[in-house]
Design an enzyme around this catalytic site. Structure first.
Site, mmCIF file in Angstrom:
data_model
loop_
_atom_site.group_PDB
_atom_site.id
_atom_site.type_symbol
_atom_site.label_atom_id
_atom_site.label_comp_id
_atom_site.label_asym_id
_atom_site.label_seq_id
_atom_site.Cartn_x
_atom_site.Cartn_y
_atom_site.Cartn_z
ATOM 1 N NE ARG A 193 1.558 -99.344 49.564
ATOM 2 C CZ ARG A 193 0.252 -99.578 49.373
ATOM 3 N NH1 ARG A 193 -0.677 -99.035 50.155
ATOM 4 N NH2 ARG A 193 -0.146 -100.404 48.431
ATOM 5 C CG ASP A 215 -7.041 -105.086 47.415
ATOM 6 O OD1 ASP A 215 -7.692 -105.252 46.367
ATOM 7 O OD2 ASP A 215 -7.240 -104.148 48.202
ATOM 8 C CG ASP A 216 -2.124 -102.969 48.109
ATOM 9 O OD1 ASP A 216 -2.872 -101.988 48.164
ATOM 10 O OD2 ASP A 216 -1.875 -103.686 49.098
ATOM 11 C CG ASN A 274 -6.089 -94.221 47.830
ATOM 12 O OD1 ASN A 274 -6.719 -93.376 47.244
ATOM 13 N ND2 ASN A 274 -6.130 -95.503 47.498
ATOM 14 C CE1 TYR A 281 -10.636 -99.564 51.300
ATOM 15 C CE2 TYR A 281 -11.503 -98.147 49.572
ATOM 16 C CZ TYR A 281 -10.675 -99.170 49.971
ATOM 17 O OH TYR A 281 -9.892 -99.811 49.055
ATOM 18 C CD GLU A 329 -5.376 -104.011 50.939
ATOM 19 O OE1 GLU A 329 -6.085 -104.894 50.412
ATOM 20 O OE2 GLU A 329 -5.023 -102.981 50.318
ATOM 21 C CG ASP A 330 -2.276 -101.155 52.299
ATOM 22 O OD1 ASP A 330 -2.460 -101.407 51.086
ATOM 23 O OD2 ASP A 330 -2.862 -100.245 52.886
ATOM 24 C CE LYS A 351 -8.127 -102.120 51.019
ATOM 25 N NZ LYS A 351 -8.076 -101.880 49.592
HETATM 26 N N1 NAI Z 1 -6.468 -96.361 44.047
HETATM 27 C C1 NAI Z 1 -6.210 -97.573 44.473
HETATM 28 O O1 NAI Z 1 -7.053 -98.483 44.421
HETATM 29 C C2 NAI Z 1 -4.883 -97.902 45.045
HETATM 30 C C3 NAI Z 1 -3.973 -96.929 45.326
HETATM 31 N N2 NAI Z 1 -2.761 -97.267 45.849
HETATM 32 C C4 NAI Z 1 -1.878 -96.174 46.213
HETATM 33 O O2 NAI Z 1 -0.710 -96.213 45.433
HETATM 34 C C5 NAI Z 1 0.350 -95.623 46.147
HETATM 35 C C6 NAI Z 1 1.586 -96.453 45.960
HETATM 36 O O3 NAI Z 1 1.408 -97.759 46.446
HETATM 37 P P1 NAI Z 1 2.521 -98.883 46.138
HETATM 38 O O4 NAI Z 1 2.666 -99.043 44.680
HETATM 39 O O5 NAI Z 1 2.210 -100.104 46.870
HETATM 40 O O6 NAI Z 1 3.766 -98.168 46.799
HETATM 41 P P2 NAI Z 1 5.295 -98.309 46.575
HETATM 42 O O7 NAI Z 1 5.962 -97.638 47.681
HETATM 43 O O8 NAI Z 1 5.622 -99.711 46.276
HETATM 44 O O9 NAI Z 1 5.581 -97.515 45.217
HETATM 45 C C7 NAI Z 1 5.766 -96.161 45.096
HETATM 46 C C8 NAI Z 1 6.479 -95.925 43.786
HETATM 47 O O10 NAI Z 1 6.443 -94.553 43.525
HETATM 48 C C9 NAI Z 1 7.766 -94.097 43.241
HETATM 49 N N3 NAI Z 1 7.881 -92.725 43.704
HETATM 50 C C10 NAI Z 1 7.808 -92.274 44.971
HETATM 51 N N4 NAI Z 1 7.938 -90.938 44.985
HETATM 52 C C11 NAI Z 1 8.073 -90.548 43.705
HETATM 53 C C12 NAI Z 1 8.240 -89.302 43.069
HETATM 54 N N5 NAI Z 1 8.277 -88.185 43.763
HETATM 55 N N6 NAI Z 1 8.347 -89.283 41.724
HETATM 56 C C13 NAI Z 1 8.299 -90.403 41.005
HETATM 57 N N7 NAI Z 1 8.140 -91.615 41.545
HETATM 58 C C14 NAI Z 1 8.030 -91.687 42.881
HETATM 59 C C15 NAI Z 1 8.685 -95.049 43.978
HETATM 60 O O11 NAI Z 1 9.967 -95.052 43.388
HETATM 61 C C16 NAI Z 1 7.934 -96.351 43.795
HETATM 62 O O12 NAI Z 1 8.250 -96.901 42.539
HETATM 63 C C17 NAI Z 1 -0.140 -95.463 47.585
HETATM 64 O O13 NAI Z 1 -0.462 -94.118 47.816
HETATM 65 C C18 NAI Z 1 -1.401 -96.279 47.631
HETATM 66 O O14 NAI Z 1 -2.349 -95.747 48.508
HETATM 67 C C19 NAI Z 1 -2.371 -98.556 46.056
HETATM 68 C C20 NAI Z 1 -3.243 -99.557 45.801
HETATM 69 C C21 NAI Z 1 -4.586 -99.309 45.323
HETATM 70 C C1 PYR Z 2 -6.787 -98.683 48.070
HETATM 71 C C2 PYR Z 2 -5.616 -99.379 48.528
HETATM 72 O O1 PYR Z 2 -5.612 -100.592 48.624
HETATM 73 C C3 PYR Z 2 -4.435 -98.631 48.846
HETATM 74 O O2 PYR Z 2 -4.417 -97.420 48.679
HETATM 75 O O3 PYR Z 2 -3.470 -99.268 49.288
HETATM 76 MG MG MG Z 3 -3.996 -101.305 49.749
#
Ligand code: NAI
Ligand code: PYR
Ligand code: MG
Length: 628
Positions: free
Chosen positions: A190, A302-303, A446, A136, A279-280, A208
């Protein structure tokens, strides 16, 4: 009812008896296809093979002499008969001594997944803390980036949305299992914070699903990683001769949605009780897909929802650590994509529920930033639907810089979900300390390279006075001379238990309330003493226990809400645990039919839900226009 694989196994044993084997011509001429035995021809046609070549049945040197005789495996495995503990020890030794880096470990475990599934899961379950970061995040991110280079064996199903549309249902018949209960599907749009990786994204459903089995308790035979090949706009992949998908630009709009819908309806037709985890998917598709599919098939994203629940759990504990009442809490989100909006929605729901304030009031505690700065309806740009829900209006100034937003909001929590890499600076953390003794700092993007800050820097800038968790695991850090374990806020605390609880309770849908129940169960797993010391999440070694706790809470909520189709068992926790698959008893547990009889949905939920909620229709995830 025996599993399909058990049936295959008995078929193979019968064939192995040799009664159908017949040499048709000169076996000394290997180049002549006619030298093949009838049996091998049948194997080619029907897919049956000696069970040491079927990863879901193979146990290698673990087969007893009696089994080797009965299953005609003699000569096909080395003479030593080994307990699974010893087989696992060999794998761990090789992981430590022979794998120069994390990717090599990933490849070794992928090889195990393709050859001996029981051993893979035995190793994983007994070494979760060490191996979750391999199968993961963060290693799976690197594996996805190089997926077409390291590819050996497919571990899931691919659906070609250019050449196979209209045939997905038929293609599903090629999967060996008649009883898939859980699917993780991506379109690769994504992948973590790494962007569009096309079919290289398959590593994510595979990872996953490995947690669904190793942590959640699903039987491997009941689990399916799936990749929709909708093309890619990643120029490097389009030029890569090893790329494994169609070298075509991504499908968009109605074509994309139609492919997703065909996949979901085909899966439901083939496996009527299956739960589909999205997912993603890219954010411009993720909300629409969830809106469109959530009443048609058993599914969740999930996201949006898993991340919502896991972060809400950390937020609950973080506010306890600070002694901040929820009615006063203010939160800044850095990032406003699918995950951030999912988290913000659930935290606003929590505040509303706990304080009694209307959702529209509660959401004012939340301030979201995207790449253009603080999101307001007055900012002058056209906001997409998902950003409108939490947008402020005239009540806030136009602000672009994070430090200025912190100075304006005076937040108790800063949550990073941008995928943009290091962004939280010393001045931002110092600004937070002006308004809060122990600010909550969550860089959740991540893999590790995309996180907004590291634990080392966050604790340093906050002089050790913050509560912290990151999306990917981090090594322990020294804080004021003491070694501190770093908490992990990742949806892996949620999705295995939510999925298992929903499927085992035969839930008709996965409701927002079930996710909130999951969040509370996760939060409650951490003791008040641990919270006081700044530990907001359990340790990864407890993933399986947490999954059982979350699954129990989710099933409980499903029963209370009347969406479950089982009667409440006298011992719900025992009911869940009994069904969790165990590689040491490969044919027991989750393969056995549910003993609790099916019932029609209960007219009234039993008792009053502990956290009963009625948020009203206005506070669901953003609604979008249905596809015309
Ligand atoms: N820890 C966890 O369980 C999870 C972590 N994530 C992580 O969250 C991140 C984003 O995922 P999503 O929301 O689906 O992506 P997304 O692409 O939909 O959203 C990214 C957001 O960040 C903003 N953004 C990008 N660069 C920026 C900057 N320099 N300054 C300010 N805002 C900025 C964009 O405008 C957008 O609103 C990924 O890295 C993903 O791995 C996602 C799901 C679960
Ligand atoms: C953890 C997860 O689902 C993500 O980073 O997209
Ligand atoms: Mg994800």
């Amino acid at each position: 009812m025996s599993s399909l694989l058990e049936k295959v196994e008995s078929l193979v044993i019968r064939k192995g008896a040799g009664d159908e084997a017949e040499v048709v011509t000169d076996v000394t001429d290997p180049g002549n296809p006619a030298t093949r035995t009838q049996e091998i021809k049948k194997v080619e046609e029907h897919g049956a093979a000696p069970i040491v070549w079927i990863p879901f049945l193979n146990r290698g040197t673990n087969f007893t002499p009696e089994e080797r005789r009965r299953k005609r495996l003699e000569g096909l495995v080395p003479p030593a008969v080994e307990p699974i503990e010893l087989q696992a020890e060999r794998v761990m030794l090789q992981l430590h001594d022979e794998c120069p880096n994390s990717l090599a470990k990933y490849e070794l475990l992928a090889q195990l997944a393709a050859t001996n599934v029981s051993l893979l899961y035995y190793v994983l379950i007994h070494n979760l803390e060490q191996l979750a970061p391999i199968v993961y995040t963060p290693t799976v991110g690197e594996a996805c980036q190089k997926f077409d280079r390291i590819f050996r064996q497919s571990l899931g199903m691919y659906f070609d949305c250019f050449n196979q549309r209209g045939r997905f249902r038929e293609i599903m018949d090629n999967w060996f299992s008649h009883s898939v209960q859980i699917i993780v599907v991506t379109d690769g749009g994504r992948i973590l914070g790494l962007g569009d990786l096309g079919t290289n994204g398959m590593g994510i459903p595979v990872g996953k699903i490995q947690l669904y089995v190793g942590v959640g308790g699903f039987h491997p035979e009941h689990s399916l990683p799936a990749q929709l090949d909708v093309g890619t706009c990643n120029e490097e992949l389009l030029k890569d001769k090893f790329y494994l998908g169609n070298k075509k630009k991504r499908l968009d709009g109605k074509e994309h949605m139609a492919a997703v819908e065909e996949f979901c309806m085909a899966a439901k037709n083939k496996w009527p009780n299956v739960l589909i985890q999205f997912e993603d998917f890219p954010t411009d598709k993720a909300f629409d897909i969830l809106d469109r599919m959530r009443d048609k098939v058993l599914c969740f994203n999930d996201d949006i929802q898993g991340t919502g629940a896991v972060t809400t759990a950390g937020f609950i504990n973080g506010m306890k650590a600070q002694h901040t009442p929820l009615k006063d809490a203010r939160i800044v989100f850095y990032g406003a994509g699918s995950s951030a909006v999912g988290v913000a929605t659930m935290i606003a729901q929590l505040i509303s529920k706990e304080t009694g304030m209307p959702f529209d009031e509660a959401k004012k505690h939340i301030y979201m930033m995207d790449s253009k700065g603080l999101i307001t309806t007055k900012r002058g740009d056209k906001l997409p639907e998902h950003k409108k829900l939490m947008a402020h209006g005239d009540d806030v100034p136009v602000l672009k810089d994070l430090k200025d937003v912190i100075a304006h909001v005076k937040p108790h929590a800063l949550i990073g979900l941008t995928g943009a890499g290091p962004a939280f600076k010393k001045e931002d953390i110092e600004e937070m300390l002006k308004y809060c003794d122990k600010p909550l700092i969550f860089p959740l993007s991540n893999p590790s390279s995309k996180a907004e800050i590291t634990a080392e820097k966050a604790y340093e800038y906050a002089h050790g006075k913050c509560v912290y968790a990151s999306g990917s695991p981090e090594e322990p850090v020294k804080v004021n001379g003491k070694t501190v374990k770093v908490g992990q806020c990742n949806n892996f605390w949620i999705f295995p238990g939510v999925g298992f609880g929903a499927v085992m309770s035969k839930s008709k849908k996965v409701t927002d309330e079930m996710f909130l129940a999951a969040a509370r169960a996760l939060a409650d797993f951490v003791t008040p003493e641990q919270i006081e010391q700044g530990q907001l999440y359990p340790e990864a070694k407890d993933l399986r226990k947490v999954a059982a706790t979350v699954a129990t809470a989710v099933a409980d909520e499903a029963i209370k809400q009347g969406v479950a189709r089982i009667k409440r068992p006298a011992d719900l926790r025992g009911f869940i645990e009994h069904r969790m698959w165990d590689p040491e008893k490969p044919h027991l547990n989750a393969t056995t039919p549910l003993t609790t009889p099916m019932t029609t949905p209960m007219a009234t939920p039993q008792g009053t839900p502990r956290h009963s909620m009625d948020f009203g229709s206005d506070v669901k995830f953003p609604q979008h226009k249905p596809m015309s």
